[in-house]
Write an enzyme that holds these catalytic residues in place. Structure first.
Site, PDB file in Angstrom:
ATOM      1  N   GLU A  78       0.805  -1.228   0.000  1.00 27.51           N
ATOM      2  CA  GLU A  78       0.000   0.000   0.000  1.00 27.51           C
ATOM      3  C   GLU A  78       0.838   1.278   0.000  1.00 27.51           C
ATOM      4  OE1 GLU A  78      -4.135  -0.352   1.775  1.00 27.51           O
ATOM      5  OE2 GLU A  78      -2.850  -1.078   3.395  1.00 27.51           O
ATOM      6  N   HIS A  97      -0.470   5.274   7.920  1.00 26.99           N
ATOM      7  CA  HIS A  97      -1.629   4.448   7.559  1.00 26.99           C
ATOM      8  C   HIS A  97      -1.728   3.299   8.549  1.00 26.99           C
ATOM      9  CE1 HIS A  97      -4.519   1.984   5.583  1.00 26.99           C
ATOM     10  NE2 HIS A  97      -3.653   0.994   5.449  1.00 26.99           N
ATOM     11  N   HIS A  99      -4.666   0.300  10.700  1.00 32.30           N
ATOM     12  CA  HIS A  99      -5.983  -0.332  10.836  1.00 32.30           C
ATOM     13  C   HIS A  99      -6.397  -0.235  12.297  1.00 32.30           C
ATOM     14  CE1 HIS A  99      -3.811  -2.835   7.580  1.00 32.30           C
ATOM     15  NE2 HIS A  99      -4.373  -1.789   7.022  1.00 32.30           N
ATOM     16  N   HIS A 167     -11.647  -0.928   6.218  1.00 27.46           N
ATOM     17  CA  HIS A 167     -10.190  -1.067   6.131  1.00 27.46           C
ATOM     18  C   HIS A 167      -9.439  -0.396   7.290  1.00 27.46           C
ATOM     19  CE1 HIS A 167      -6.410  -0.314   3.364  1.00 27.46           C
ATOM     20  NE2 HIS A 167      -6.093  -0.818   4.526  1.00 27.46           N
TER      21      HIS A 167
HETATM   22 MN    MN Z   1      -4.076  -1.050   5.042  1.00 29.81          MN
END
Ligand code: MN
Length: 236
Positions: A78, A97, A99, A167
């Site tokens: 990603e 980034h 989760h 996500h």
């Molecule tokens: Mn991710």
């Protein structure tokens, strides 16, 4: 070939360990920083769990997600999140980034995170929302191409935080320390906001309170950062 900046690479290693220690990332998730002297280049670990990242794992990528420093390691799937946000937002210096779990319900019901206390003043007018189906149709939910990265960056708009349905989330800052601070307090705010929503109508910080708090926090981040660094201990 472009070399990672040594001082920023060391800060990035600390940031990775801190995000794990603070429960924002687990085996997955990542943080990047713009290269301080090379335009259109950012620094990010290779495909490594954040708590295991070392200085030699830091790789330079161009905004298309292509490695421009010497490496044989696999990249993160990603990485396009980072390049496309840097392309769209000249003011952004660092991107996280994750989760982190408490924001997931907000993304699922399309309700924004709003600043419930001063620590989350950076949330200002709220988080933005990203629906991957709009541009990507049915996917594995990952931002695995520049096209999806562009679409995420468009959804982020001028916000500091974008929730990604099904996500996770992505936060941005003007320094590694500020991006880490925001990632930690976006997660904390989500927990507190959810708990307040269960007991009544919530009074959030208004725009002016949020802006004033955010500016105040920026002057205090160093204190928290030193504590977080001490908690993760010596980096080998
Ligand atoms: Mn991710």
């Amino acid at each position: 070939m472009i070399q990672p900046d040594a001082d920023l690479a060391q800060l990035l290693v600390y940031a990775n360990r801190i995000l794990y220690d603070q429960g924002v990332v687990d085996g997955l998730g990542h943080i990047s920083v713009r290269h301080p002297t090379q335009e259109g280049v950012y620094m990010l670990s290779c495909n490594r769990a954040p708590a295991m990242v070392k200085q030699e794992d830091i790789v330079c990528y161009d905004l298309d997600g292509k490695a421009v420093s010497d490496t044989t390691e696999r990249p993160y799937l990603e990485r396009f999140i980072h390049g496309e946000i840097y392309r769209a937002r000249p003011d952004v210096v660092s991107v996280v980034h994750s989760h982190s779990p408490s924001v997931i319900p907000f993304a699922a019901v399309k309700k924004p995170l709003l600043p419930i206390y001063h620590m989350a003043g950076f949330l200002g007018e709220g988080s933005s929302h990203f629906e991957i189906r709009d541009d990507g149709g049915n996917t594995d939910m990952l931002i695995s191409s520049n096209a999806l990265g562009k679409s995420l960056a468009k959804s982020l708009g001028n916000c500091t935080c974008v929730l990604m349905r099904g996500h996770g989330s992505t936060v941005v800052g003007t320094s590694i320390q500020q991006a880490v601070f925001r990632a930690i307090y976006a997660e904390m705010n989500a927990k507190l906001q959810l708990s307040a929503m269960g007991i009544g109508d919530v009074s959030y910080l208004n725009k002016e309170e949020a802006a004033l708090s955010s500016a105040m926090n920026d002057g205090q981040i160093g204190r928290s950062w030193n504590l977080w660094v001490q908690r993760v201990g010596k980096i080998d």
